[in-house]
Design a protein around this motif. Sequence first.
Motif, PDB file in Angstrom:
ATOM      1  N   MET A 276     -36.117  -2.369 110.296  1.00  0.00           N
ATOM      2  CA  MET A 276     -35.075  -3.199 109.694  1.00  0.00           C
ATOM      3  C   MET A 276     -34.637  -4.249 110.717  1.00  0.00           C
ATOM      4  O   MET A 276     -34.294  -3.909 111.850  1.00  0.00           O
ATOM      5  CB  MET A 276     -33.915  -2.282 109.324  1.00  0.00           C
ATOM      6  N   PRO A 277     -34.613  -5.525 110.340  1.00  0.00           N
ATOM      7  CA  PRO A 277     -34.184  -6.555 111.300  1.00  0.00           C
ATOM      8  C   PRO A 277     -32.686  -6.502 111.558  1.00  0.00           C
ATOM      9  O   PRO A 277     -31.927  -5.877 110.808  1.00  0.00           O
ATOM     10  CB  PRO A 277     -34.562  -7.865 110.600  1.00  0.00           C
ATOM     11  N   LYS A 278     -32.293  -7.160 112.632  1.00  0.00           N
ATOM     12  CA  LYS A 278     -30.877  -7.199 112.998  1.00  0.00           C
ATOM     13  C   LYS A 278     -30.079  -7.997 111.971  1.00  0.00           C
ATOM     14  O   LYS A 278     -30.596  -8.932 111.367  1.00  0.00           O
ATOM     15  CB  LYS A 278     -30.700  -7.878 114.351  1.00  0.00           C
ATOM     16  N   MET A 279     -28.803  -7.637 111.808  1.00  0.00           N
ATOM     17  CA  MET A 279     -27.890  -8.415 110.967  1.00  0.00           C
ATOM     18  C   MET A 279     -27.446  -9.623 111.773  1.00  0.00           C
ATOM     19  O   MET A 279     -27.024  -9.472 112.925  1.00  0.00           O
ATOM     20  CB  MET A 279     -26.660  -7.593 110.602  1.00  0.00           C
TER      21      MET A 279
END
Length: 67
Positions: free
Chosen positions: A1-4
């Motif tokens: 999951m990529p960073k917010m």
Amino acid sequence: MPKMKTKSGAKKRFSLTATGKVKFKPANKRHGMSKRPTDMKRQSRRNEVMADADAKKVIKFFLPNGL
């Protein structure tokens, strides 16, 4: 999951206080100031603290990592 990521427009418009509240500058201060009441001009000079319901949405969607 990529960073917010923090929304770059929100970085410029909002700031967080030490207690986690959201500060912002009031609108309607760009042009046509001669028509506006003196009280309105004076009050919109300072920063305001956003209402809790709106602040929760701003932090959740636009400022997930704070500033």
